[in-house]
Motif scaffolding. Structure first.
Motif, PDB file in Angstrom:
ATOM      1  N   PRO A 359      47.475  36.859  45.117  1.00 23.61           N
ATOM      2  CA  PRO A 359      46.207  36.547  44.445  1.00 23.61           C
ATOM      3  C   PRO A 359      46.336  36.792  42.942  1.00 23.61           C
ATOM      4  O   PRO A 359      47.249  37.493  42.486  1.00 23.61           O
ATOM      5  CB  PRO A 359      45.227  37.544  45.087  1.00 23.61           C
ATOM      6  CG  PRO A 359      46.070  38.691  45.522  1.00 23.61           C
ATOM      7  CD  PRO A 359      47.397  38.095  45.926  1.00 23.61           C
ATOM      8  N   ASN A 360      45.426  36.204  42.182  1.00 22.13           N
ATOM      9  CA  ASN A 360      45.508  36.414  40.741  1.00 22.13           C
ATOM     10  C   ASN A 360      45.129  37.855  40.379  1.00 22.13           C
ATOM     11  O   ASN A 360      44.688  38.642  41.222  1.00 22.13           O
ATOM     12  CB  ASN A 360      44.626  35.406  39.986  1.00 22.13           C
ATOM     13  CG  ASN A 360      43.141  35.597  40.298  1.00 22.13           C
ATOM     14  OD1 ASN A 360      42.614  36.713  40.313  1.00 22.13           O
ATOM     15  ND2 ASN A 360      42.457  34.490  40.556  1.00 22.13           N
ATOM     16  N   LEU A 361      45.304  38.168  39.110  1.00 18.45           N
ATOM     17  CA  LEU A 361      45.166  39.563  38.663  1.00 18.45           C
ATOM     18  C   LEU A 361      43.760  40.107  38.922  1.00 18.45           C
ATOM     19  O   LEU A 361      43.577  41.223  39.432  1.00 18.45           O
ATOM     20  CB  LEU A 361      45.507  39.649  37.170  1.00 18.45           C
ATOM     21  CG  LEU A 361      45.620  41.044  36.576  1.00 18.45           C
ATOM     22  CD1 LEU A 361      46.769  41.787  37.214  1.00 18.45           C
ATOM     23  CD2 LEU A 361      45.802  40.961  35.066  1.00 18.45           C
ATOM     24  N   ILE A 362      42.733  39.340  38.603  1.00 18.83           N
ATOM     25  CA  ILE A 362      41.352  39.812  38.758  1.00 18.83           C
ATOM     26  C   ILE A 362      41.018  39.998  40.240  1.00 18.83           C
ATOM     27  O   ILE A 362      40.396  40.998  40.637  1.00 18.83           O
ATOM     28  CB  ILE A 362      40.360  38.820  38.108  1.00 18.83           C
ATOM     29  CG1 ILE A 362      40.703  38.631  36.620  1.00 18.83           C
ATOM     30  CG2 ILE A 362      38.937  39.319  38.256  1.00 18.83           C
ATOM     31  CD1 ILE A 362      40.654  39.904  35.815  1.00 18.83           C
ATOM     32  N   ARG A 432      45.904  37.357  22.886  1.00 19.49           N
ATOM     33  CA  ARG A 432      44.480  37.047  23.078  1.00 19.49           C
ATOM     34  C   ARG A 432      44.158  36.857  24.564  1.00 19.49           C
ATOM     35  O   ARG A 432      43.109  37.301  25.042  1.00 19.49           O
ATOM     36  CB  ARG A 432      44.110  35.791  22.288  1.00 19.49           C
ATOM     37  CG  ARG A 432      44.381  35.914  20.794  1.00 19.49           C
ATOM     38  CD  ARG A 432      43.946  34.672  20.027  1.00 19.49           C
ATOM     39  NE  ARG A 432      44.351  34.726  18.634  1.00 19.49           N
ATOM     40  CZ  ARG A 432      43.687  35.380  17.677  1.00 19.49           C
ATOM     41  NH1 ARG A 432      42.574  36.022  18.000  1.00 19.49           N
ATOM     42  NH2 ARG A 432      44.123  35.384  16.432  1.00 19.49           N
ATOM     43  N   GLU A 433      45.057  36.217  25.287  1.00 26.31           N
ATOM     44  CA  GLU A 433      44.837  36.047  26.727  1.00 26.31           C
ATOM     45  C   GLU A 433      44.833  37.397  27.439  1.00 26.31           C
ATOM     46  O   GLU A 433      44.004  37.646  28.327  1.00 26.31           O
ATOM     47  CB  GLU A 433      45.923  35.136  27.307  1.00 26.31           C
ATOM     48  CG  GLU A 433      45.845  33.699  26.818  1.00 26.31           C
ATOM     49  CD  GLU A 433      46.999  32.868  27.346  1.00 26.31           C
ATOM     50  OE1 GLU A 433      47.870  33.447  28.033  1.00 26.31           O
ATOM     51  OE2 GLU A 433      47.024  31.651  27.075  1.00 26.31           O
ATOM     52  N   VAL A 437      41.749  39.030  29.560  1.00 29.74           N
ATOM     53  CA  VAL A 437      41.871  39.498  30.942  1.00 29.74           C
ATOM     54  C   VAL A 437      41.435  40.949  31.059  1.00 29.74           C
ATOM     55  O   VAL A 437      40.735  41.340  32.008  1.00 29.74           O
ATOM     56  CB  VAL A 437      43.327  39.323  31.431  1.00 29.74           C
ATOM     57  CG1 VAL A 437      43.523  40.017  32.779  1.00 29.74           C
ATOM     58  CG2 VAL A 437      43.671  37.852  31.549  1.00 29.74           C
ATOM     59  N   LEU A 438      41.825  41.777  30.105  1.00 31.01           N
ATOM     60  CA  LEU A 438      41.439  43.191  30.136  1.00 31.01           C
ATOM     61  C   LEU A 438      39.924  43.353  30.064  1.00 31.01           C
ATOM     62  O   LEU A 438      39.339  44.188  30.771  1.00 31.01           O
ATOM     63  CB  LEU A 438      42.113  43.934  28.984  1.00 31.01           C
ATOM     64  CG  LEU A 438      41.745  45.424  28.868  1.00 31.01           C
ATOM     65  CD1 LEU A 438      42.145  46.169  30.130  1.00 31.01           C
ATOM     66  CD2 LEU A 438      42.395  46.050  27.637  1.00 31.01           C
ATOM     67  N   ILE A 442      37.618  45.233  32.724  1.00 30.33           N
ATOM     68  CA  ILE A 442      36.694  46.322  32.347  1.00 30.33           C
ATOM     69  C   ILE A 442      35.292  46.026  32.861  1.00 30.33           C
ATOM     70  O   ILE A 442      34.589  46.917  33.374  1.00 30.33           O
ATOM     71  CB  ILE A 442      36.699  46.514  30.818  1.00 30.33           C
ATOM     72  CG1 ILE A 442      38.038  47.103  30.362  1.00 30.33           C
ATOM     73  CG2 ILE A 442      35.548  47.420  30.386  1.00 30.33           C
ATOM     74  CD1 ILE A 442      38.178  47.243  28.864  1.00 30.33           C
ATOM     75  N   GLU A 443      34.866  44.775  32.730  1.00 30.65           N
ATOM     76  CA  GLU A 443      33.543  44.404  33.252  1.00 30.65           C
ATOM     77  C   GLU A 443      33.478  44.616  34.764  1.00 30.65           C
ATOM     78  O   GLU A 443      32.476  45.123  35.292  1.00 30.65           O
ATOM     79  CB  GLU A 443      33.259  42.941  32.898  1.00 30.65           C
ATOM     80  CG  GLU A 443      31.879  42.472  33.352  1.00 30.65           C
ATOM     81  CD  GLU A 443      31.628  41.016  32.980  1.00 30.65           C
ATOM     82  OE1 GLU A 443      30.563  40.489  33.356  1.00 30.65           O
ATOM     83  OE2 GLU A 443      32.500  40.408  32.322  1.00 30.65           O
TER      84      GLU A 443
END
Length: 690
Positions: A359-362, A432-433, A437-438, A442-443
């Protein structure tokens, strides 16, 4: 006229008459009565007044005698009857006296029989109490052995227990043999009843395993209360419950995964297998809901008197440990662990498949947070050292490892192929990407649910795993840019001189050459500006987030360090171009009392002629055009750019202050110090703009 004397007797009477009160009640009543028969007030009537009154009194007495004659006759008759009764009583007394002699034996016999009756009655009551406290009735024996299990069975079993307890009291008396025989008899009844009760409870528990939402009847609750007196039999029943519900829950879980509810409402969980977050969340939600219902059912079975609540396991365990040595919670934990042991493997296999699908990072981070939330939530209900909780903790660690593995591979890729530094020294797109993502992570971290018994995991490892490779990438790119010698000027040189300027003085030529040299930065300056731009691009978005405050603070320290190095090199370059860089140690030593050196005017490097040429170049740079000093135009944060320019100006002013003080010091032997240092330090500070 002579006074006639009154006789003493008459005088007393008159005085008595005159002194008597005519308004007294007695006198008024007498006069009223007199007026009823004294009608004429004549002299004859007054002379006969006494006789009239006496006649009246006599008449009244005659009337009284006539009226009381009938009463006297009645009293005579009463006296005759009383005399007759007295005669009758005398005859009865004589008859009783004659009978008492003949009936004495009968009375004695009656008294003896009455006493014997009281003794017999007492013995009967004692026998009845003994039979009640130490014997079972035929109906109770039948209820224990033959009848179908009902309320009569439990009443008879309770009576057996009471008899068994009473026998212990009997053993303390001189009736020990009877007590032992009765205890043996009751033990036989009791063991047979408990074995029958255990078989019945096991049969009922098997029936519960056939239903998804079983109802526990009052009779079963009563049976469980009784079985708690026999821990071995109670454990058999608890294991039966665990096995039956284990199989039922396993079937329900597979059905929820593949078939869904009745009429496909709710839909099968595996319909959402393409959405990892919802897929895992639905499975965890189903397990949590099933755990709550199974816990309620098992708690009602194992401890019918306990109120069903949703207290955390640790709090309930502490309360019950004080009251019942934690026995109930231990049984509850064992049964629930056995029930949910079967669903661990299919759940684990499916979550591992999700994690292996990359799965993707998030999504990986959200999966880790979701699993961690349910780790604490289910641990509160089930206990930490159970199969289901251990499975979820392992999966949480696996999800966390997947998340950090993605970050690691992402960082390795960035370090393997660092980007080229842009012409304007702006941060690369990869940075910037990464920051974007960070911010999304954090959200997610700020909005994630935290159970009452848990706490949020430290966020610094996540920030470090994501940003440290980016910072290293920027450092590699800056180092590569520096090693290649790629330099870009932050400002343009002034227009080239016309051919007619070839005739200028040597000072103008030196100043023009110095300005041209100053306009091209050292090869390290663009690298430092690039690093400062990158670090600022990372730090600025993090300033508003509490979880990243410590990392943002560290970034600020790194920026300050690079700024100090950059400013120091720029100032050193300016002093070197003016020829003052090598002379600064002499000026510093001149104020060191311990250092021993000749006067500065006698030293070749700090002689007036050499120093005059260097100061002319320095004043030319300071008083020259705006492009004479570095302005760090490629630094993208205006505040940092202004701070860098201000620091350069301060260091130059401090250097000139040191030089000026050394020149003006008489011990250094300069012949005309004011002509050598034409501008005092405050003018230089004003020119530099602070």
């Amino acid at each position: 006229m002579a006074t006639v004397g009154v006789a003493p007797g008459l005088s007393r009477k008159l005085k008595k008459v005159l002194e008597s009160r005519t308004d007294s009640p007695d006198l008024l009543a007498s006069l009223n009565t007199l007026s009823t028969f004294y009608t004429e007030n004549t002299p004859q009537a007054r002379r006969n007044l006494r006789s009239t009154i006496e006649k009246r009194c006599l008449s009244i007495n005659h009337d009284f005698l006539r009226a009381s004659d009938s009463a006297q006759q009645a009293l005579d008759r009463v006296e005759e009857e009383v005399n007759a009764l007295a005669d009758c009583c005398d005859r009865i007394a004589k008859a009783l006296n004659s009978c008492s002699a003949t009936t004495g034996d009968i009375i004695n016999t009656t008294e003896r029989l009455r006493q014997e009756l009281e003794i017999t009655t007492q013995r009967q009551e004692i026998a009845s109490c003994f039979l009640r406290d130490y014997q079972l009735s035929n109906e109770e024996i039948n209820a224990l052995r033959e009848e179908e299990l009902n309320e009569n069975f439990f009443k008879a079993l309770s009576h057996v227990q009471e008899i068994h307890a009473n026998c212990k009291i009997l053993l303390r008396t001189h009736h020990q043999r009877a007590g032992l025989e009765l205890m043996d008899m009751m033990a036989v009844y009791q063991e047979g009843a408990y074995e029958r009760l255990c078989r019945w409870v096991q049969a009922e528990c098997r029936r519960l395993g056939d239903s998804d939402n079983p109802e526990v009847g009052e009779l079963l609750k009563t049976a469980v209360r009784c079985l708690k007196e026999r821990p071995v039999l109670f454990n058999y029943c608890a294991e039966e419950v665990a096995n039956m519900r284990h199989n039922a829950l396993f079937r329900r879980f597979l059905s929820a995964l593949t078939r869904g509810g009745p009429g496909e409402l709710p839909r099968p969980i595996e319909v959402h297998a393409h959405d990892p977050l919802r897929y895992v969340g639905d499975m965890l939600g189903w397990l949590h809901q099933a755990l709550a219902s199974e816990r309620e059912l098992v708690l009602v079975l194992l401890d019918p008197d306990a109120a069903v609540d949703t207290e955390p396991f640790a709090q309930r365990s502490s309360k019950i440990t004080e009251s019942d040595n934690g026995k109930t919670e231990s049984d509850l934990k064992f049964v629930l662990d056995r029930i949910f042991e079967g669903v661990c493997r299919p759940f684990k296999v499916r979550v591992e498949q999700v994690l292996q699908s990359q799965p993707n990072l998030i999504i990986a981070y959200k999966l880790s947070n979701t699993l961690e939330f349910y780790c604490y939530t289910i641990s509160d209900l089930l206990g930490r050292e159970t199969s289901l909780c251990n499975t979820i903790w392992l999966l949480k660690d696996a999800a966390q490892k997947t998340f950090f593995d993605i970050l690691k591979s992402r960082g390795e890729k960035l370090l393997r192929y660092p980007p080229l530094v842009a012409v304007d020294l702006s941060p690369p797109q990869a940075l910037r990407e990464g920051v974007s993502v960070l911010l999304e992570i954090i959200e997610t971290h700020d909005s994630m649910m935290v159970p009452a018994s848990g706490k949020k995991q430290p966020f610094d490892p996540v920030i470090s795993a994501l940003l440290d490779p980016i910072i290293q990438m920027c450092e590699q790119a800056a180092e590569a840019h520096k090693s290649k010698g790629v330099t870009h000027s932050s400002r343009r040189s002034r227009a080239s001189t016309e051919s007619g300027q070839m005739s200028k003085s040597s000072f103008d030529a030196i100043l023009s050459n110095s300005s041209s040299t100053l306009s091209s930065q050292d090869s390290e300056t663009p690298s430092k500006i690039f690093l400062i731009n990158c670090l600022s691009a990372i730090q600025q978005p993090l300033l508003g987030h509490e979880v990243a405050s410590e990392y943002a603070k560290n970034l600020g320290s790194m920026i300050d360090n690079h700024m100090n190095i950059l400013v120091g090199k720029e100032v050193d370059a300016i002093l070197r171009r003016c020829g003052l860089s090598k002379k600064m140690p002499y000026f510093r030593n001149s104020f060191n009392k311990e250092a021993v050196q000749a006067p500065l005017a006698e030293i070749e490097d700090t002689s007036p002629a050499s120093l005059s040429e260097c100061l002319k170049i320095f004043f030319g740079l300071i008083l020259g055009s705006e492009s004479s000093l570095p302005e760090f135009e490629q630094m993208q944060v205006p505040k940092l750019r202004a701070d860098a320019c201000l620091q350069v100006a301060k260091l130059l002013a401090e250097a000139y202050q040191l030089i000026y003080s050394a020149i003006m010091d008489p011990k250094n032997g300069y012949p005309d110090p004011k002509s050598l240092a034409r501008h005092p330090p405050h003018q230089i500070q004003t020119i530099l703009g602070f």
